[in-house]
Structure formats: structure tokens, C-alpha cells
Design a protein around this motif. Structure first.
Motif, PDB file in Angstrom:
ATOM      1  N   PRO A 238      -5.532 -46.852 -33.162  1.00  0.00           N
ATOM      2  CA  PRO A 238      -5.144 -45.606 -33.971  1.00  0.00           C
ATOM      3  C   PRO A 238      -3.628 -46.008 -34.568  1.00  0.00           C
ATOM      4  CG  PRO A 238      -5.931 -45.983 -31.746  1.00  0.00           C
ATOM      5  CD  PRO A 238      -5.493 -47.270 -31.826  1.00  0.00           C
ATOM      6  N   ALA A 239      -3.312 -45.712 -34.514  1.00  0.00           N
ATOM      7  CA  ALA A 239      -1.768 -44.992 -35.879  1.00  0.00           C
ATOM      8  C   ALA A 239      -1.914 -44.553 -36.575  1.00  0.00           C
ATOM      9  CB  ALA A 239      -1.530 -46.199 -36.589  1.00  0.00           C
ATOM     10  N   ASP A 240      -0.584 -43.627 -37.370  1.00  0.00           N
ATOM     11  CA  ASP A 240      -0.395 -42.302 -37.993  1.00  0.00           C
ATOM     12  C   ASP A 240       0.378 -43.012 -38.906  1.00  0.00           C
ATOM     13  OD1 ASP A 240       0.015 -40.539 -39.347  1.00  0.00           O
ATOM     14  OD2 ASP A 240       1.428 -39.370 -37.912  1.00  0.00           O
ATOM     15  N   ILE A 241      -0.552 -43.338 -39.899  1.00  0.00           N
ATOM     16  CA  ILE A 241       0.025 -44.667 -41.015  1.00  0.00           C
ATOM     17  C   ILE A 241       1.205 -43.137 -42.205  1.00  0.00           C
ATOM     18  CG2 ILE A 241      -0.118 -45.923 -43.581  1.00  0.00           C
ATOM     19  CD1 ILE A 241      -0.675 -46.917 -40.119  1.00  0.00           C
ATOM     20  N   ASP A 242       0.294 -41.940 -42.101  1.00  0.00           N
ATOM     21  CA  ASP A 242       1.259 -41.432 -43.969  1.00  0.00           C
ATOM     22  C   ASP A 242       2.085 -40.036 -42.792  1.00  0.00           C
ATOM     23  OD1 ASP A 242      -0.910 -39.621 -42.104  1.00  0.00           O
ATOM     24  OD2 ASP A 242      -2.252 -39.381 -44.206  1.00  0.00           O
ATOM     25  N   GLY A 243       1.987 -40.470 -41.128  1.00  0.00           N
ATOM     26  CA  GLY A 243       3.002 -39.070 -40.231  1.00  0.00           C
ATOM     27  C   GLY A 243       2.560 -37.634 -41.041  1.00  0.00           C
ATOM     28  N   ASP A 244       0.927 -37.612 -40.410  1.00  0.00           N
ATOM     29  CA  ASP A 244       0.577 -35.978 -40.775  1.00  0.00           C
ATOM     30  C   ASP A 244       0.143 -36.072 -39.937  1.00  0.00           C
ATOM     31  OD1 ASP A 244      -1.418 -37.708 -40.297  1.00  0.00           O
ATOM     32  OD2 ASP A 244      -2.992 -36.526 -42.306  1.00  0.00           O
ATOM     33  N   GLY A 245       0.338 -36.449 -38.418  1.00  0.00           N
ATOM     34  CA  GLY A 245      -0.447 -36.314 -36.879  1.00  0.00           C
ATOM     35  C   GLY A 245      -1.036 -36.430 -36.533  1.00  0.00           C
ATOM     36  N   LYS A 246      -2.117 -37.233 -37.466  1.00  0.00           N
ATOM     37  CA  LYS A 246      -3.346 -37.799 -37.393  1.00  0.00           C
ATOM     38  C   LYS A 246      -3.630 -39.327 -37.463  1.00  0.00           C
ATOM     39  CE  LYS A 246      -5.575 -33.582 -39.130  1.00  0.00           C
ATOM     40  NZ  LYS A 246      -6.104 -32.591 -40.107  1.00  0.00           N
ATOM     41  N   TYR A 247      -4.355 -39.709 -36.721  1.00  0.00           N
ATOM     42  CA  TYR A 247      -4.457 -41.112 -36.370  1.00  0.00           C
ATOM     43  C   TYR A 247      -5.747 -41.609 -37.481  1.00  0.00           C
ATOM     44  CZ  TYR A 247      -2.612 -40.962 -32.168  1.00  0.00           C
ATOM     45  OH  TYR A 247      -1.446 -40.968 -30.897  1.00  0.00           O
TER      46      TYR A 247
END
Length: 635
Positions: A238-247
């Protein structure tokens, strides 16, 4: 056999030192002392000498302090919880039950989660011998002796899956990835060409009516059939690639470092790649490549968006990084268009460069984890190798491309303690030369040369460095697990036999020396730019608590019971009859100080009445463990 030829004077000094070693009493090392010649208690943790494959750090009992959860090769594979006592000791406070089968495969990656959402954490790991993922839930006092819930392949199939679960892989993902207050589990699955990805959840609560559900993993009603992936599914990160708080869930397959993504939208809602677009699943290395101990989601430049890093097993053990731009969309992170593979993937540290930090020409680097021990807002990437290069930190300098290794610094932050130790040292007295003359070919022995061959040295198997502060002093820490940690080194000597023209083992000269560097779990604290310092914690096992045979025995009218505590502890000491009924309480859940003390039992019960002649059991209880002795009262 390849041998390392050393200067005679140096090797002679080493050998004479080995022979001069006197017996050393070693305690609290969490390994069986083979050198002492005693018999191991096979039910105890770490009685074998293979070390610890994985450690994690979590608050597994909701008490506000962090525990260390570690694996164990002994007894078919077990998991232990260690708690810091504030006085330099890590005490094993819980151990999973002995395996019912000797599977030969330790639990690989214990995790902590809350799959039923009741606020009580579970310790979760694969038990290969029992063919299940076991969830041991904290009940306020312990994690129990049996799982509160377990996941099997049959349950997966009953829930709608067509593949099965493999229970001895290196990576198990447990995290509340969709924000519904319940942890999801992503195991390694096989079947359907071994490419299935299942996001598993638990409906209801356990113990009780809990059941397994497949929340997601693959598009389509059957939730299976990734025909485009060319290798077995290995891990999900799991990673937050775009920084929107969703994985986003980054899935890696074994072959060629194959990668694809799933976007998490919210509770039980997932978006999958558009398979009509080229490159939604991409390969990044030659054949047989993967990050063996898993990928790390790491924010190397502190911009609030995760990058993905891993080591390249079977492709040189270099360290790689995946960078995604703000325009990368949802599950199509690996879509190949103008944003080419070259602009997304790069090598940020080579094995050769990392090995050179410890003066070595080659090394293997298994772990790849994140941490911000210096608290600068940019996460470091940590890896480790064998003796002398136990922990290396790779950090972005702050400017330039994230995919260019010239924009990173690699520092040896922990070289290890105690120098090189080995499982076996083979000593060959004399060097054999082949002499060729016009008339014949013959062998001659040069006794001035000693040839020494060293076999197997300990190495860093795993590192946990994400927000660790076990002693709560404000300084960040990391925890290491080490493998091939032998408690003693076998020294084997060989002499050349002219009659048979072979090396013969000198059994009379064979001996063992103690490895004083033999801890399997270490806690290192960040002390500044110069590196990390080993906290030097002892590991206290259940076997370190002693309940000695009473004396006299048989006895009348009273007897003395001796207890030895390795640290301050709340304990109970009770007397039971042979039917298991409590007869007398000598110590009732009281805190006693570290050390030895004696307790007298005068042969009376809790009412003060004399008990009958016969056999009785004295039981010492300390936390989740207990020890008992048998006593005989004669009148």
C-alpha cells in the motif's frame, strides 16, 4: 575447495588464541549454549542456531508502548512478542503455540492489525504446518493459546476464490487500506497460473460468527484470472502515490519485476487497470527478478507522495526506485506512453557501491525498508548485508532526478558488533604444491603455511525502522533481526596424510569456541549523523525464570521452594493437588524484585488446615508462562 591463504604468523596467532579460549558463561543470549554441552529445552524460543528472519514493531496490546514481534525457526516455526522493561531487557511475554507439524518453514512476516474492527489488536502470521493464516487476538491479558480466527484455502474457495493460499512466502500484507476501520489481508496466492491477488476482509467479529470475505483484488465476477502477468504474485505494497490520502496497492510479480496497481477508492471499493492500454503491467528487470523481502513505500523527497523502492534479488542486489508523476492516474500507474519506463524506474544504489562501504567487493542485501530516524521529513531507505555492513542508509540529497543514483548518499550507519564470527573454521596444516619434473609429478608439503577456510557468517535478515521509539526517549530507533547466528564456532583441523595423499580430519583437535556476538535481535538508536548505537538489550526468555526443586523432598512438616527471577516481575506461586485443585496460595499476583528468594510451605491449605500426605504441584506463574515442580508430603 577454494581456500584463502593467510600469512603464517597471523594465522598461527589466531589458532593459538582459539586453543587458549577458556569456557565462557553466557547468559540472556536467547540461544541454546551448545558450547556448554547442555541439552536444549526444545520448547523454548530460539533453541536452534538459525537466528530470526523477521521483526516488526507495533503496539500489539493497546498499552501505548511498542512491542517487538519476531519469528523463530524452532518447533516448526513460532512468533514471539518482546516487551522492553525500562531496565535494559527485552522480555518475551508471549509465544505462539508449538506447531503441530515440523513444517521446516518459519512464519515469514508477522503483522499486527484489527481485522474485525473491535479495537483489540491481532497478531497475524502464516502457519505453514497448520496450513492457515492465524489471527491471535489480544483479550486484555494475552493473545491466547489458539487463534481467534484462522484463514485457510478452503475458506478462500468457499468465499468465491478459485486459487489457494501459499503459507510460506516472504511477504504478508495487513493494513486497513480502505479506511473502513478493519484491517485487510493480502496473502500470497497460487492457482490460475499463480497470479491471483485477493484482498481479504472479515465480516462480523470473532470469536463468534466471523467469516471471510473477498473484498477485492481483481476485476470481474470471479475475481481471478490475470492472464497477462507472466510470473507468480509475490507481494502487495500500500502506498499513497498521489498524496490524496488514499492508497494505491502496488502489486509485484516474480518474473522480470512485473508491476501493476489497484486504486483504493473507499470501503470495499477498488479500481483496476484499464487492460486495453499498453503497459498497464510492466516488467523492469531481466528474468527471475523481484524484491525478495518486499517493496517499501517511501517518501524520499518529503513532498507527501510515496515512491516505491526495492532490492533486486537475482539481479545483483542493487537498489531501485519507482517514481510517479502527479499526472499518473489511479490504477494505470504503469501505463506506458510518453512517460516511459526510463522516466519511472531507476537504480539509486548499486550492490558494488554498497558493499564497498564496508571494504567488501560483493554482498547480498535482502531488506529494503523506510525510516526517518533523523526527523528531517525525507525518509531514508535502509538495507543491510553481512558482518561489517549490517545497516546502510540511502538518502536523497534534495535536488535532481529521483532516479539518478548520483543524487543519493549511501552511508554505512552500523557495521555490527564484535567483528566476524563464523559457524565453522576449517584449518589445514600445510600447503600442498605439485612438483613436476621431467621424470615424474609428485606432491610436497610446505608445513610453514596454514590454510584457513571460514564458513557462514551472520547477516542482517530484516530491518524495521518506521517510527520506532521503544524506550520513549524521543530518539528514533530501528530493530534488526539476524540469521546464521551460531552460539559457538566449530574449529575443525586437518593434516596431510602422505600415505593416502589426502587431507585427514584430526578428530582429537576438533573443538568449539563461544561466539560472544550472538544476539538474534538488536535495537539500535539514532545518535546523530555518525550513525547508530546498539542499545545492548538482553533478551529474557521464559526459561530464564527458575523454579528449583523444593528441599527437603519428601518433606514433613514444611519445605523450602526456591525461585529465581531475571527481572522485576508480577508473579504467583500456588500449590495444587494432583487433580488440579488449588490448595494454597503462597504468592498472589505480587511484584517481586529481580534475584533469588525462597518461600516456605508449611503443608497447610488456604484455610490454615494441615493437608493430607501425598503428592502436590507447586506452580510459578509469570505473565503468560508458568513452571511447575512435584513435591511429596509424608507424615
Amino acid at each position: 575447495m577454494k581456500k584463502s591463504f593467510l600469512l603464517f604468523s597471523l594465522v598461527f596467532l589466531v589458532i593459538t588464541t582459539l586453543h587458549a579460549q577458556s569456557p565462557i558463561i553466557t547468559t540472556n543470549m536467547a540461544t541454546f549454549n551448545a558450547y556448554a554441552g547442555t541439552t536444549p529445552d526444545t520448547a523454548m524460543p530460539y533453541y536452534k542456531d538459525l537466528g530470526v528472519r523477521r521483526v516488526i514493531v507495533a503496539d500489539a496490546d493497546n498499552d501505548g508502548t511498542q512491542e517487538i514481534i519476531s519469528t523463530d525457526y524452532s518447533n516448526g516455526g513460532r512468533v514471539h512478542v518482546m516487551k522492553y522493561d525500562g531496565k535494559g531487557n527485552l522480555e518475551i511475554v508471549w509465544s505462539s503455540p508449538l506447531s503441530k507439524t515440523a513444517s521446516g518453514s518459519t512464519p515469514r512476516f508477522p503483522q499486527v492489525g484489527d481485522c474485525d474492527g473491535d479495537g483489540m489488536p491481532e497478531i497475524i502470521f502464516e502457519q505453514n504446518g497448520e496450513a492457515r493464516i492465524a489471527l491471535y487476538e489480544w483479550d486484555g491479558t494475552s493473545w491466547g493459546t489458539e487463534p481467534a480466527f484462522a484463514i485457510t484455502s478452503d475458506m478462500l474457495i468457499a468465499a468465491g476464490g478459485s486459487g489457494i493460499i501459499q503459507f510460506n512466502r516472504e511477504v504478508l500484507t495487513v493494513k486497513d487500506i480502505d479506511g473502513d476501520g478493519r484491517s485487510e489481508i493480502i496473502p500470497h496466492s497460487v492457482g490460475n497460473s499463480r497470479r491471483d491477488v485477493y484482498i481479504l476482509g472479515v465480516a462480523d467479529q470473532f470469536p463468534g460468527f466471523a467469516s471471510l470475505v473477498i473484498e477485492g483484488g481483481l476485476p470481474g465476477a470471479s475475481l481471478n484470472g490475470i492472464n497477462w502477468a507472466t510470473g507468480s504474485f509475490w507481494c502487495a505494497t500500500p502506498a499513497d502515490i498521489d498524496g490524496d490520502g488514499k492508497y494505491e496497492i502496488i502489486n509485484q510479480h516474480w518474473d522480470n519485476y512485473g508491476m501493476w496497481a489497484i486504486q483504493v477508492n473507499g470501503p470495499d471499493s477498488y479500481t483496476y487497470p484499464d487492460t486495453s492500454k499498453p503497459g498497464f503491467y510492466n516488467k523492469y528487470t531481466p528474468a527471475d527478478g523481484n524484491s525478495y523481502f518486499g517493496l517499501a513505500a517511501v517518501d524520499v523527497n518529503g513532498d507527501g507522495r510515496d515512491e516505491i523502492s526495492g532490492t533486486l534479488y537475482n539481479n545483483g542486489f542493487d537498489m531501485c526506485l519507482f517514481q510517479f508523476s502527479p499526472t499518473d492516474i489511479s490504477a494505470n500507474l504503469f501505463y506506458k506512453d510518453a512517460d516511459s519506463v526510463a522516466n519511472r524506474y531507476g537504480i539509486i544504489a548499486t550492490k558494488t557501491d554498497l558493499a564497498a562501504l564496508g571494504g567488501k567487493t560483493a554482498a547480498e542485501f535482502w531488506p529494503c525498508v523506510k525510516g526517518d530516524l533523523n526527523k528531517d521529513g525525507k525518509e531514508e531507505i535502509y538495507t543491510g548485508g553481512g558482518r561489517g555492513i549490517n545497516v546502510i542508509a540511502v538518502q536523497y540529497k534534495g535536488t535532481g532526478s529521483l532516479l539518478d543514483k548520483n543524487n543519493y548518499t549511501s552511508n554505512l550507519v552500523y557495521a555490527g558488533e564484535g567483528g566476524d564470527v563464523f559457524a565453522t573454521i576449517n584449518i589445514y596444516h600445510g600447503k600442498i604444491d605439485t612438483i613436476i619434473t621431467p621424470d615424474s609429478t609428485y606432491l610436497v608439503l610446505d608445513p610453514s603455511v596454514i590454510d584457513t577456510v571460514f564458513e557462514e557468517t551472520p547477516f542482517t535478515a530484516y530491518i524495521f525502522a518506521d517510527s520506532v521509539d521503544i524506550d520513549k526517549d524521543g530518539n528514533m530507533e530501528m530493530v534488526l533481526s539476524e540469521q546464521s547466528v551460531y552460539d559457538s564456532t566449530k574449529v575443525v583441523e586437518y593434516v596431510w596424510a602422505d600415505s593416502s595423499k589426502t587431507w585427514e580430519r584430526d578428530n582429537a583437535a576438533e573443538h568449539k569456541i563461544v561466539n560472544t556476538y550472538r544476539k538474534t535481535v538488536r535495537v539500535l538508536e539514532y545518535t546523530g549523523p555518525d550513525g547508530l548505537v546498539d542499545e545492548g538489550y538482553n533478551i529474557i526468555t521464559p526459561d530464564d525464570y527458575k523454579l528449583e526443586n523444593n528441599y527437603p523432598n519428601p518433606f514433613n512438616p514444611s519445605t523450602m521452594i526456591k525461585v529465581s527471577l531475571p527481572l522485576q516481575k508480577k508473579i504467583s506461586l500456588k500449590i495444587f493437588d494432583m487433580l488440579g485443585r488449588e490448595v494454597a496460595t503462597l504468592i498472589n499476583n505480587e511484584i517481586r524484585e529481580k534475584g533469588d528468594f525462597e518461600v516456605v510451605w508449611n503443608g497447610t491449605n488456604n484455610s490454615g488446615s494441615k493437608v493430607a500426605s501425598g503428592n502436590y504441584i507447586a506452580q510459578l506463574t509469570y505473565g503468560a508462562f508458568s513452571k511447575s515442580i512435584k513435591m511429596t508430603l509424608l507424615k
